[in-house]
Scaffold this motif. Structure first.
Motif, PDB file in Angstrom:
ATOM      1  N   GLY A 121      -2.957 -12.545  -4.035  1.00 37.51           N
ATOM      2  CA  GLY A 121      -2.808 -11.739  -3.494  1.00 37.51           C
ATOM      3  C   GLY A 121      -2.569 -10.326  -3.806  1.00 37.51           C
ATOM      4  N   ASP A 122      -1.792 -10.129  -4.194  1.00 35.52           N
ATOM      5  CA  ASP A 122      -1.431  -8.052  -4.403  1.00 35.52           C
ATOM      6  C   ASP A 122      -0.822  -8.138  -5.161  1.00 35.52           C
ATOM      7  OD1 ASP A 122      -2.993  -8.371  -1.884  1.00 35.52           O
ATOM      8  OD2 ASP A 122      -1.480  -6.847  -1.008  1.00 35.52           O
ATOM      9  N   ALA A 123      -0.066  -9.386  -5.825  1.00 39.73           N
ATOM     10  CA  ALA A 123       0.591  -8.817  -7.171  1.00 39.73           C
ATOM     11  C   ALA A 123      -0.039  -8.534  -8.440  1.00 39.73           C
ATOM     12  CB  ALA A 123       1.199 -10.363  -7.676  1.00 39.73           C
ATOM     13  N   LEU A 124      -1.272  -9.335  -8.589  1.00 39.82           N
ATOM     14  CA  LEU A 124      -2.355  -8.845  -9.255  1.00 39.82           C
ATOM     15  C   LEU A 124      -4.146  -8.618  -8.697  1.00 39.82           C
ATOM     16  CD1 LEU A 124      -2.780  -8.962 -12.521  1.00 39.82           C
ATOM     17  CD2 LEU A 124      -3.048 -11.129 -12.534  1.00 39.82           C
ATOM     18  N   LEU A 125      -4.757  -7.532  -8.562  1.00 38.43           N
ATOM     19  CA  LEU A 125      -5.479  -7.165  -8.570  1.00 38.43           C
ATOM     20  C   LEU A 125      -6.626  -7.092  -9.894  1.00 38.43           C
ATOM     21  CD1 LEU A 125      -4.902  -4.445  -5.717  1.00 38.43           C
ATOM     22  CD2 LEU A 125      -5.028  -7.096  -5.298  1.00 38.43           C
ATOM     23  N   ILE A 126      -8.064  -7.176  -9.630  1.00 33.59           N
ATOM     24  CA  ILE A 126      -8.903  -7.782 -10.424  1.00 33.59           C
ATOM     25  C   ILE A 126      -9.303  -5.880 -11.074  1.00 33.59           C
ATOM     26  CG2 ILE A 126     -11.277  -7.672 -11.431  1.00 33.59           C
ATOM     27  CD1 ILE A 126     -12.053  -8.774  -8.772  1.00 33.59           C
ATOM     28  N   ARG A 127      -8.118  -5.601 -12.172  1.00 32.65           N
ATOM     29  CA  ARG A 127      -8.107  -4.393 -13.324  1.00 32.65           C
ATOM     30  C   ARG A 127      -7.000  -3.792 -12.766  1.00 32.65           C
ATOM     31  NH1 ARG A 127     -11.398  -7.873 -15.105  1.00 32.65           N
ATOM     32  NH2 ARG A 127     -13.001  -6.968 -16.269  1.00 32.65           N
ATOM     33  N   GLY A 128      -6.320  -3.763 -11.515  1.00 35.04           N
ATOM     34  CA  GLY A 128      -5.226  -3.286 -11.081  1.00 35.04           C
ATOM     35  C   GLY A 128      -3.915  -4.220 -10.349  1.00 35.04           C
ATOM     36  N   CYS A 129      -3.102  -4.017  -9.683  1.00 34.50           N
ATOM     37  CA  CYS A 129      -1.825  -4.836  -9.158  1.00 34.50           C
ATOM     38  C   CYS A 129      -1.779  -3.760  -7.436  1.00 34.50           C
ATOM     39  CB  CYS A 129      -0.357  -4.470 -10.190  1.00 34.50           C
ATOM     40  SG  CYS A 129      -0.375  -2.877 -10.467  1.00 34.50           S
ATOM     41  N   GLY A 130      -0.627  -4.543  -6.507  1.00 29.50           N
ATOM     42  CA  GLY A 130      -0.554  -3.978  -5.743  1.00 29.50           C
ATOM     43  C   GLY A 130       0.592  -2.891  -5.590  1.00 29.50           C
ATOM     44  N   ARG A 131       0.300  -1.912  -4.986  1.00 26.05           N
ATOM     45  CA  ARG A 131       1.674  -0.761  -4.710  1.00 26.05           C
ATOM     46  C   ARG A 131       2.779  -1.378  -5.284  1.00 26.05           C
ATOM     47  NH1 ARG A 131      -0.402   2.977  -0.084  1.00 26.05           N
ATOM     48  NH2 ARG A 131       1.221   3.899  -0.428  1.00 26.05           N
ATOM     49  N   THR A 132       3.809  -0.468  -5.192  1.00 29.01           N
ATOM     50  CA  THR A 132       5.250  -0.881  -5.365  1.00 29.01           C
ATOM     51  C   THR A 132       6.207  -0.168  -4.526  1.00 29.01           C
ATOM     52  OG1 THR A 132       5.738   0.395  -7.629  1.00 29.01           O
ATOM     53  CG2 THR A 132       5.303  -2.166  -7.393  1.00 29.01           C
ATOM     54  N   ASP A 133       5.596   1.094  -3.533  1.00 33.14           N
ATOM     55  CA  ASP A 133       6.610   2.538  -3.293  1.00 33.14           C
ATOM     56  C   ASP A 133       6.681   2.238  -1.799  1.00 33.14           C
ATOM     57  OD1 ASP A 133       4.019   2.459  -2.165  1.00 33.14           O
ATOM     58  OD2 ASP A 133       3.716   4.313  -2.447  1.00 33.14           O
ATOM     59  N   PHE A 134       6.575   0.380  -1.556  1.00 37.02           N
ATOM     60  CA  PHE A 134       7.088   0.488  -0.031  1.00 37.02           C
ATOM     61  C   PHE A 134       7.414  -0.992   0.547  1.00 37.02           C
ATOM     62  CE2 PHE A 134       2.797   0.324   0.766  1.00 37.02           C
ATOM     63  CZ  PHE A 134       2.825  -0.138   1.243  1.00 37.02           C
ATOM     64  N   GLN A 135       7.782  -1.747   1.087  1.00 36.08           N
ATOM     65  CA  GLN A 135       8.038  -2.877   0.845  1.00 36.08           C
ATOM     66  C   GLN A 135       8.689  -3.709   0.162  1.00 36.08           C
ATOM     67  OE1 GLN A 135       3.757  -4.585   2.709  1.00 36.08           O
ATOM     68  NE2 GLN A 135       5.314  -6.000   3.985  1.00 36.08           N
ATOM     69  N   GLN A 136      10.491  -3.566  -0.140  1.00 42.25           N
ATOM     70  CA  GLN A 136      10.724  -3.902  -1.040  1.00 42.25           C
ATOM     71  C   GLN A 136      10.196  -3.699  -2.778  1.00 42.25           C
ATOM     72  OE1 GLN A 136       9.933  -6.807   1.216  1.00 42.25           O
ATOM     73  NE2 GLN A 136      10.535  -5.931   2.708  1.00 42.25           N
ATOM     74  N   GLY A 137       8.783  -2.911  -2.281  1.00 41.80           N
ATOM     75  CA  GLY A 137       8.570  -2.999  -3.534  1.00 41.80           C
ATOM     76  C   GLY A 137       9.467  -2.479  -4.872  1.00 41.80           C
ATOM     77  N   CYS A 138       8.875  -2.793  -6.329  1.00 48.16           N
ATOM     78  CA  CYS A 138      10.534  -2.933  -7.161  1.00 48.16           C
ATOM     79  C   CYS A 138       8.480  -3.133  -8.858  1.00 48.16           C
ATOM     80  CB  CYS A 138      10.825  -3.271  -7.246  1.00 48.16           C
ATOM     81  SG  CYS A 138      11.788  -2.405  -9.386  1.00 48.16           S
ATOM     82  N   PRO A 139       8.482  -1.867  -9.443  1.00 45.14           N
ATOM     83  CA  PRO A 139       7.326  -1.355 -10.099  1.00 45.14           C
ATOM     84  C   PRO A 139       8.129  -2.986 -11.906  1.00 45.14           C
ATOM     85  CG  PRO A 139       8.100   0.429 -10.479  1.00 45.14           C
ATOM     86  CD  PRO A 139       8.899  -0.579  -9.445  1.00 45.14           C
ATOM     87  N   ASN A 140       9.530  -2.738 -12.347  1.00 43.52           N
ATOM     88  CA  ASN A 140       9.790  -3.792 -13.013  1.00 43.52           C
ATOM     89  C   ASN A 140       9.741  -5.418 -12.429  1.00 43.52           C
ATOM     90  OD1 ASN A 140      11.696  -0.823 -12.705  1.00 43.52           O
ATOM     91  ND2 ASN A 140      11.348  -1.476 -14.940  1.00 43.52           N
ATOM     92  N   THR A 141      10.104  -5.167 -11.785  1.00 42.60           N
ATOM     93  CA  THR A 141       9.922  -6.874 -11.451  1.00 42.60           C
ATOM     94  C   THR A 141       8.404  -6.836 -10.756  1.00 42.60           C
ATOM     95  OG1 THR A 141      12.115  -6.278  -9.432  1.00 42.60           O
ATOM     96  CG2 THR A 141      10.702  -8.581  -8.952  1.00 42.60           C
ATOM     97  N   LEU A 142       7.893  -5.952 -10.723  1.00 45.49           N
ATOM     98  CA  LEU A 142       5.841  -6.829 -10.378  1.00 45.49           C
ATOM     99  C   LEU A 142       5.627  -6.653 -11.534  1.00 45.49           C
ATOM    100  CD1 LEU A 142       3.228  -7.178  -8.757  1.00 45.49           C
ATOM    101  CD2 LEU A 142       3.452  -5.399  -8.836  1.00 45.49           C
ATOM    102  N   ASN A 196       4.416   6.847  -9.644  1.00 44.45           N
ATOM    103  CA  ASN A 196       3.907   8.487 -10.171  1.00 44.45           C
ATOM    104  C   ASN A 196       1.962   8.506  -8.979  1.00 44.45           C
ATOM    105  OD1 ASN A 196       5.261  10.672 -11.389  1.00 44.45           O
ATOM    106  ND2 ASN A 196       5.579   9.228 -12.883  1.00 44.45           N
ATOM    107  N   LEU A 197       1.664   7.326  -8.062  1.00 43.16           N
ATOM    108  CA  LEU A 197       0.453   7.269  -7.777  1.00 43.16           C
ATOM    109  C   LEU A 197       0.595   8.398  -6.813  1.00 43.16           C
ATOM    110  CD1 LEU A 197      -0.069   3.309  -8.436  1.00 43.16           C
ATOM    111  CD2 LEU A 197      -0.715   4.721  -9.496  1.00 43.16           C
ATOM    112  N   ASN A 198       1.343   7.860  -6.593  1.00 43.07           N
ATOM    113  CA  ASN A 198       1.136   9.102  -5.137  1.00 43.07           C
ATOM    114  C   ASN A 198       0.296   8.862  -4.044  1.00 43.07           C
ATOM    115  OD1 ASN A 198       3.394  11.267  -5.978  1.00 43.07           O
ATOM    116  ND2 ASN A 198       1.444  11.364  -7.965  1.00 43.07           N
ATOM    117  N   LEU A 199       0.392   7.034  -3.485  1.00 36.97           N
ATOM    118  CA  LEU A 199      -1.107   7.318  -2.715  1.00 36.97           C
ATOM    119  C   LEU A 199      -0.179   7.443  -0.990  1.00 36.97           C
ATOM    120  CD1 LEU A 199      -1.436   3.648  -4.331  1.00 36.97           C
ATOM    121  CD2 LEU A 199      -2.964   5.814  -4.674  1.00 36.97           C
ATOM    122  N   PRO A 200      -1.304   7.507  -0.339  1.00 36.12           N
ATOM    123  CA  PRO A 200      -0.947   7.712   1.043  1.00 36.12           C
ATOM    124  C   PRO A 200      -0.184   6.920   1.768  1.00 36.12           C
ATOM    125  CG  PRO A 200      -3.166   7.533   0.675  1.00 36.12           C
ATOM    126  CD  PRO A 200      -2.202   7.803  -0.083  1.00 36.12           C
TER     127      PRO A 200
END
Length: 220
Positions: A121-142, A196-200
Motif C-alpha cells: 500500500g502506502d506504508a512503503l513505496l519504492i525509495r520512499g514511503c507514505g506521508r505522515t502529516d494527516f489521517q492519523q499519520g505518525c512518523p515514529n509509528t510508520l 519537514n516535507l511540507n507537502l501540499p
C-alpha cells in the motif's frame, strides 16, 4: 505514470479464484476482464485513501457477489473488516494481513503465505514511503511498522507498492533496506525528514476520504 497501482492476482494456477488489491476502474484499465471472471472475488484495500477514490464501490455495482475488505482500524465501511493476523484465502494460497500503521491507522500490508511477495500500500513505496502529516499519520509509528513488519520479510521478497510516480511498479525488501533514502536512516532522522516535507494538501482529500469511508461510494 502508474500513480495509483492496482494489483490483480490472476495466475492460471489459482483456478479462477481472484483477489484484487487496491481496486480502481478495472473496466477502463483491464477491459479484457469480465464480470464472470471476477464473480465473488474479494477486493482488498490496503487503507482508506486520501488522494483518490477506491474502485471498490464500482466493482460491487458491476460484479455481483464482490466483497470489499478493509482494516477494521480504518474506520471505513466494508463487507469484511480484518485485522493483524487475519488471512484471505484463494485456492491453495493465502494473504496474511499485517498491520502497518503510520501513514494511516488502518494501513495493512498483505503478505503471500510463502513470503515471496507482499503488497505494501502506502506504508512503503519504492525509495520512499507514505506521508505522515494527516489521517492519523505518525512518523515514529510508520518507522516501526516498516522495520518490524516489512523489513523482517526475506530480502528476496518482492514488494508491490500502492503508488509510484516514476514508472516503477516493483521492488524488493533487500533493495529498500539498502537504498530507501528515508527508511535507511535512524528513527530520529526519519522523523525529522517526515516532519519537514511540507507537502501540499491532497487535491482530492475532501472528496476521497468521505467516499472511501463508505467503500468508495460517492454521494449524489
Amino acid at each position: 505514470m502508474y500513480k495509483n497501482i492496482t494489483t490483480i492476482i490472476l495466475p492460471p494456477i489459482y483456478k479462477n479464484i481472484t483477489t484484487i488489491l487496491l481496486p480502481l476502474f478495472f473496466t477502463h484499465f483491464c477491459p479484457s476482464l469480465t464480470r464472470r471472471t471476477l464473480l465473488s472475488r474479494p477486493s482488498a484495500n490496503t487503507h482508506c485513501h486520501a488522494d483518490h477514490i477506491t474502485g471498490t464501490g464500482v466493482l460491487k455495482k458491476l460484479v455481483p457477489g464482490c466483497k470489499s475488505i478493509i482494516s477494521k482500524d480504518s474506520g471505513a465501511l466494508a463487507d469484511i473488516l480484518i485485522q493483524e493476523g487475519d488471512t484471505i484465502k484463494f485456492g491453495k494460497y493465502t494473504l496474511e494481513a499485517r498491520s502497518t500503521p503510520g501513514h494511516t491507522d488502518g494501513c495493512l500490508t498483505y503478505v503471500l503465505n510463502d513470503k515471496s511477495m507482499a503488497f505494501t500500500g502506502d506504508a512503503l513505496l519504492i525509495r520512499g514511503c507514505g506521508r505522515t502529516d494527516f489521517q492519523q499519520g505518525c512518523p515514529n509509528t510508520l518507522y516501526h511498522s516498516v522495520h518490524s513488519k516489512i523489513f523482517t520479510l526475506p530480502d528476496s521478497c518482492t514488494l508491490y507498492p500502492g503508488h509510484d510516480y516514476t514508472g516503477q511498479t516493483v521492488t524488493t525488501v533487500e533493495e529498500e533496506k539498502r537504498l530507501n533514502p528515508r527508511l535507511t536512516k535512524s528513527e530520529a532522522e526519519f522523523v525529522n525528514i517526515m516532519n519537514n516535507l511540507n507537502l501540499p494538501k491532497p487535491k482530492q482529500i475532501d472528496i476521497a476520504v468521505p467516499a472511501n469511508l463508505k467503500c468508495g461510494i460517492q454521494d449524489d
